[in-house]
Write a protein that holds these residues in place. Structure first.
Motif, PDB file in Angstrom:
ATOM      1  N   LEU A   1       6.385 -45.619  -7.083  1.00 38.13           N
ATOM      2  CA  LEU A   1       4.929 -45.539  -6.993  1.00 38.13           C
ATOM      3  C   LEU A   1       4.459 -44.154  -6.586  1.00 38.13           C
ATOM      4  CD1 LEU A   1       4.687 -48.641  -4.649  1.00 38.13           C
ATOM      5  CD2 LEU A   1       4.454 -48.667  -7.122  1.00 38.13           C
ATOM      6  N   SER A   2       5.383 -43.292  -6.196  1.00 39.92           N
ATOM      7  CA  SER A   2       4.994 -41.990  -5.661  1.00 39.92           C
ATOM      8  C   SER A   2       4.393 -41.118  -6.756  1.00 39.92           C
ATOM      9  CB  SER A   2       6.218 -41.261  -5.088  1.00 39.92           C
ATOM     10  OG  SER A   2       6.808 -42.013  -4.060  1.00 39.92           O
ATOM     11  N   TYR A   3       3.380 -40.333  -6.398  1.00 40.78           N
ATOM     12  CA  TYR A   3       2.873 -39.371  -7.377  1.00 40.78           C
ATOM     13  C   TYR A   3       3.482 -38.000  -7.090  1.00 40.78           C
ATOM     14  CZ  TYR A   3      -1.121 -38.821  -4.017  1.00 40.78           C
ATOM     15  OH  TYR A   3      -1.912 -38.648  -2.926  1.00 40.78           O
TER      16      TYR A   3
ATOM     17  N   PRO B   1      -5.133 -42.529   2.823  1.00 43.92           N
ATOM     18  CA  PRO B   1      -5.200 -43.878   3.401  1.00 43.92           C
ATOM     19  C   PRO B   1      -4.177 -44.856   2.816  1.00 43.92           C
ATOM     20  CG  PRO B   1      -7.059 -43.487   1.916  1.00 43.92           C
ATOM     21  CD  PRO B   1      -6.278 -42.216   1.943  1.00 43.92           C
TER      22      PRO B   1
ATOM     23  N   PHE C   1       9.465 -43.444  -3.936  1.00 40.34           N
ATOM     24  CA  PHE C   1       9.628 -44.658  -4.729  1.00 40.34           C
ATOM     25  C   PHE C   1       8.893 -44.519  -6.053  1.00 40.34           C
ATOM     26  CE2 PHE C   1       6.705 -47.036  -1.440  1.00 40.34           C
ATOM     27  CZ  PHE C   1       5.608 -46.327  -1.859  1.00 40.34           C
TER      28      PHE C   1
ATOM     29  N   GLU D   1      -0.541 -46.373   6.138  1.00 36.22           N
ATOM     30  CA  GLU D   1       0.314 -47.083   5.180  1.00 36.22           C
ATOM     31  C   GLU D   1       0.655 -48.446   5.762  1.00 36.22           C
ATOM     32  OE1 GLU D   1       1.617 -46.822   1.984  1.00 36.22           O
ATOM     33  OE2 GLU D   1       2.530 -48.744   2.535  1.00 36.22           O
ATOM     34  N   ALA D   2       0.503 -49.496   4.928  1.00 29.02           N
ATOM     35  CA  ALA D   2       0.715 -50.856   5.405  1.00 29.02           C
ATOM     36  C   ALA D   2       2.192 -51.269   5.399  1.00 29.02           C
ATOM     37  CB  ALA D   2      -0.086 -51.823   4.540  1.00 29.02           C
ATOM     38  N   ASN D   3       2.971 -50.707   4.496  1.00 33.42           N
ATOM     39  CA  ASN D   3       4.373 -51.114   4.355  1.00 33.42           C
ATOM     40  C   ASN D   3       5.231 -50.315   5.343  1.00 33.42           C
ATOM     41  OD1 ASN D   3       7.079 -51.256   3.541  1.00 33.42           O
ATOM     42  ND2 ASN D   3       6.579 -51.408   1.372  1.00 33.42           N
TER      43      ASN D   3
ATOM     44  N   SER E   1      -1.244 -57.613   4.626  1.00 38.71           N
ATOM     45  CA  SER E   1      -1.882 -56.345   4.995  1.00 38.71           C
ATOM     46  C   SER E   1      -2.128 -55.442   3.784  1.00 38.71           C
ATOM     47  CB  SER E   1      -1.024 -55.614   6.025  1.00 38.71           C
ATOM     48  OG  SER E   1       0.186 -55.187   5.422  1.00 38.71           O
ATOM     49  N   LEU E   2      -1.697 -55.866   2.604  1.00 34.33           N
ATOM     50  CA  LEU E   2      -1.848 -55.031   1.411  1.00 34.33           C
ATOM     51  C   LEU E   2      -3.132 -55.364   0.659  1.00 34.33           C
ATOM     52  CD1 LEU E   2       1.784 -55.273  -0.072  1.00 34.33           C
ATOM     53  CD2 LEU E   2       0.844 -53.454   1.359  1.00 34.33           C
ATOM     54  N   ILE E   3      -3.657 -54.386  -0.036  1.00 32.77           N
ATOM     55  CA  ILE E   3      -4.733 -54.654  -1.008  1.00 32.77           C
ATOM     56  C   ILE E   3      -4.147 -55.645  -2.018  1.00 32.77           C
ATOM     57  CG2 ILE E   3      -5.935 -53.628  -3.005  1.00 32.77           C
ATOM     58  CD1 ILE E   3      -7.240 -52.324  -0.782  1.00 32.77           C
TER      59      ILE E   3
ATOM     60  N   THR F   1       3.787 -38.223   0.026  1.00 33.27           N
ATOM     61  CA  THR F   1       3.691 -37.022  -0.821  1.00 33.27           C
ATOM     62  C   THR F   1       2.525 -36.123  -0.377  1.00 33.27           C
ATOM     63  OG1 THR F   1       4.550 -38.374  -2.607  1.00 33.27           O
ATOM     64  CG2 THR F   1       3.664 -36.234  -3.228  1.00 33.27           C
TER      65      THR F   1
ATOM     66  N   CYS G   1      -0.737 -43.895   1.984  1.00 37.20           N
ATOM     67  CA  CYS G   1       0.090 -42.684   1.844  1.00 37.20           C
ATOM     68  C   CYS G   1       1.505 -42.942   1.344  1.00 37.20           C
ATOM     69  CB  CYS G   1       0.109 -41.903   3.145  1.00 37.20           C
ATOM     70  SG  CYS G   1       1.019 -42.726   4.449  1.00 37.20           S
ATOM     71  N   GLY G   2       1.927 -44.211   1.235  1.00 35.67           N
ATOM     72  CA  GLY G   2       3.254 -44.481   0.682  1.00 35.67           C
ATOM     73  C   GLY G   2       4.311 -43.663   1.399  1.00 35.67           C
TER      74      GLY G   2
ATOM     75  N   ASP H   1      -3.738 -51.182   7.907  1.00 34.97           N
ATOM     76  CA  ASP H   1      -4.456 -51.624   6.711  1.00 34.97           C
ATOM     77  C   ASP H   1      -5.659 -50.710   6.461  1.00 34.97           C
ATOM     78  OD1 ASP H   1      -5.985 -52.988   4.848  1.00 34.97           O
ATOM     79  OD2 ASP H   1      -5.597 -54.969   5.721  1.00 34.97           O
ATOM     80  N   ALA H   2      -5.662 -50.050   5.325  1.00 34.23           N
ATOM     81  CA  ALA H   2      -6.723 -49.091   5.010  1.00 34.23           C
ATOM     82  C   ALA H   2      -8.052 -49.769   4.704  1.00 34.23           C
ATOM     83  CB  ALA H   2      -6.303 -48.230   3.821  1.00 34.23           C
TER      84      ALA H   2
HETATM   85  C1  LIG Z   1       0.675 -46.126  -5.281  1.00 36.79           C
HETATM   86  S1  LIG Z   1       1.380 -46.273  -3.718  1.00 36.79           S
HETATM   87  C2  LIG Z   1       1.135 -44.681  -2.991  1.00 36.79           C
HETATM   88  C3  LIG Z   1       2.288 -43.776  -3.214  1.00 36.79           C
HETATM   89  C4  LIG Z   1       2.134 -42.439  -2.533  1.00 36.79           C
HETATM   90  N1  LIG Z   1       1.099 -41.637  -3.157  1.00 36.79           N
HETATM   91  C5  LIG Z   1       3.456 -41.676  -2.569  1.00 36.79           C
HETATM   92  O1  LIG Z   1       3.460 -40.583  -3.125  1.00 36.79           O
HETATM   93  O2  LIG Z   1       4.470 -42.202  -2.101  1.00 36.79           O
HETATM   94  C6  LIG Z   1       0.221 -47.262  -2.890  1.00 36.79           C
HETATM   95  C7  LIG Z   1       0.601 -47.527  -1.454  1.00 36.79           C
HETATM   96  O3  LIG Z   1      -0.470 -48.237  -0.826  1.00 36.79           O
HETATM   97  C8  LIG Z   1       0.106 -49.099   0.131  1.00 36.79           C
HETATM   98  N2  LIG Z   1      -0.911 -50.086   0.478  1.00 36.79           N
HETATM   99  C9  LIG Z   1      -1.289 -51.178  -0.231  1.00 36.79           C
HETATM  100  N3  LIG Z   1      -2.286 -51.816   0.410  1.00 36.79           N
HETATM  101  C10 LIG Z   1      -2.551 -51.116   1.533  1.00 36.79           C
HETATM  102  C11 LIG Z   1      -3.484 -51.275   2.581  1.00 36.79           C
HETATM  103  N4  LIG Z   1      -4.349 -52.294   2.618  1.00 36.79           N
HETATM  104  N5  LIG Z   1      -3.495 -50.349   3.575  1.00 36.79           N
HETATM  105  C12 LIG Z   1      -2.628 -49.303   3.566  1.00 36.79           C
HETATM  106  N6  LIG Z   1      -1.704 -49.128   2.602  1.00 36.79           N
HETATM  107  C13 LIG Z   1      -1.674 -50.013   1.588  1.00 36.79           C
HETATM  108  C14 LIG Z   1       1.335 -49.636  -0.571  1.00 36.79           C
HETATM  109  O4  LIG Z   1       2.279 -50.137   0.360  1.00 36.79           O
HETATM  110  C15 LIG Z   1       1.844 -48.378  -1.292  1.00 36.79           C
HETATM  111  O5  LIG Z   1       2.771 -47.689  -0.509  1.00 36.79           O
END
Ligand SMILES: C[S@@+](CC[C@H](N)C(=O)[O-])C[C@H]1O[C@@H](n2cnc3c(N)ncnc32)[C@H](O)[C@@H]1O
Length: 434
Positions: free
Chosen positions: A32-34, A57, A30, A79-81, A295-297, A63, A59-60, A241-242
């Motif tokens: 947001l992926s790096y 923590p 997506f 990953e929360a989603n 569950s997200l930050i 990647t 991991c989306g 939830d991380a």
């Molecule tokens: C910037 S993205 C990471 C993308 C990942 N590096 C990739 O390559 O796909 C941040 C991720 O953190 C997840 N996230 C947000 N809050 C979280 C939480 N409290 N615990 C675990 N995952 C969480 C989001 O759903 C999102 O997928």
């Protein structure tokens, strides 16, 4: 602390998937992926080997985990989603047999194709399809959860026919087949457009569904043949939830962390995956969506709840309090009075409080000398008040006993709010032990 002089890679080129990285990474990513090369660089810098355990923590779509597995390094993700977790868990499952995966997909495609023929609809977009009244759609409450017009009625009908055939399938390749559908939905089937915000682009009256799905499965099968020799490398991902990571990890087990948490940037991350989450049944109601947001930050005002109290964790941090005050004063000065605008200062504090909780809860699980890389971006989304995310995170980490090794510049991005280049950085930490 040293600020690295390494030359940054230019803007969004840095985020593109390089040709050689395509296998598996391309199954589903997506915005947001790096990029995998970033992970590779830090694995190398950290000297990670097959005796280490790497954690992501946030991991989306996986990647970090996919790259570790390709390099023979064990890894674990949180990953929360649920949609991203499904993507990640499927992308690290390389034990599937390529031929039987494709055979299963062919059978399902035939079944769905027969159903469409009964409905007198062709999978290929055809003029005659336009007269066919699309029969299947989502219930109203689910339609309300997806972005309006994110998929047109005919492709929706075909997708639901394919999904029904997929639901009847009971074999071991189910997740691969579902992920291929998610990928096709955000690509040729739906009307979504990512740039970098998710929105609705040009609406297609009709679109093929079975053919692009099958071609995604074929790509997976081809990739599985390439990576099968590394199928045994340990990798797993937890949906959770991380900020409270204790449920998922063994004490004193993590050698390295490579991750990209959310940033305080007012983006509703749940919108990015909404269409496929609803179609695949990962979000079945408004309550499910609420639970996901909880569950997200906290990084946007659409995901803030009255009972949230992560902000209390950073009540004593003068820089975060200064930024929150500056945002609130700017809001008053500009006469901004909407409910969302009133929450800008609060969400900033909640964001850093959540990250503080995460960094605190991680400590018992790190081995002495563990190395950590957090990729974060500076932000100015809240009334142009500058938030130096990497700098503040490094100070929070230091206060929790981490050593701040340096902050590398990964790339710069153009801020839509200020038209300035904002820094995207990699905060390098080391855990010296308790
Ligand atoms: C910037 S993205 C990471 C993308 C990942 N590096 C990739 O390559 O796909 C941040 C991720 O953190 C997840 N996230 C947000 N809050 C979280 C939480 N409290 N615990 C675990 N995952 C969480 C989001 O759903 C999102 O997928």
């Amino acid at each position: 602390m040293l600020a690295s002089k390494a030359k940054p890679i230019k803007n969004f080129d840095a985020n593109k998937l390089q040709h050689d990285d395509r296998p598996v990474h391309e199954w589903y990513r997506f915005v947001l992926s790096y990029p995998p090369h970033l992970v590779r660089d830090y694995l190398q810098k950290f000297g990670a080997t097959n005796r280490d355990l790497v954690l992501d923590p946030f991991c989306g779509t996986g990647t970090t985990l996919v790259e570790c597995k390709k390099l023979g390094i064990p890894s674990v993700g949180v990953e929360a989603n649920a949609m991203a977790q499904l993507a990640c868990s499927t992308k690290i499952d390389w034990s599937a047999d390529a031929d039987s995966l494709y055979r299963a997909a062919r059978r399902i495609a035939d079944e769905a194709g027969e159903q469409l023929a009964e409905d007198r609809i062709e999978d290929d977009p055809m003029p005659m399809n336009h007269s066919a009244s699309a029969r299947r759609t989502l219930p109203d409450d689910l339609l309300k959860l997806i972005l309006t017009d994110s998929i047109s009625p005919l492709p929706m009908h075909k997708t639901l026919v394919l999904r029904e055939a997929l639901d009847r399938y009971r074999g071991r390749h189910k997740n691969h087949l579902r992920l291929a559908l998610a990928k096709a939905l955000v690509g040729p089937i739906g009307n979504l457009h990512f740039g970098p915000e998710v929105g609705v682009g040009k609406k297609k009256d009709d679109a093929a569904v079975i053919a692009p799905w099958l071609s995604e499965v074929r790509r997976m099968a081809d990739d599985l043949r390439i990576v099968e020799k590394s199928a045994a490398v340990h990798s797993c991902v937890h949906n959770g939830d991380a900020r409270d990571i204790s449920k998922f990890l063994q004490p004193n087990s993590i050698d390295a962390v490579i991750t990209s948490p959310p940033y305080p940037n007012e983006k509703d991350y749940t919108r990015t995956t909404r269409l496929e989450s609803v179609i695949l049944g990962l979000i079945k109601s408004k309550d499910d969506l609420r639970a996901l947001k909880r569950s997200l930050i906290r990084s946007n005002t659409r995901g803030v709840f009255a009972i949230d109290d992560d902000d209390l964790k950073v009540a004593g941090n003068s820089e975060i309090q200064r930024i929150a005050k500056a945002i609130e004063e700017r809001r008053i000065e500009l006469g901004k009075t909407s409910g969302f605008e009133r929450m800008y200062a609060r969400v900033t504090k909640l964001y850093f409080g959540g990250m503080q909780r995460h960094l605190a809860s991680l400590r018992p699980f790190l081995r002495r000398g563990a190395q950590l890389a957090y990729v974060v971006g500076d932000q100015a989304s809240y009334l142009r008040v500058m938030i130096r995310t990497g700098q503040i995170l490094s100070e929070l980490a230091e206060g929790l006993g981490y050593e701040v090794v340096r902050i590398d510049l990964f790339r710069t991005r153009l801020s839509t709010a200020t038209k300035e280049q904002l820094r995207e950085e990699v905060v390098i930490l080391r855990w010296p032990g308790p």
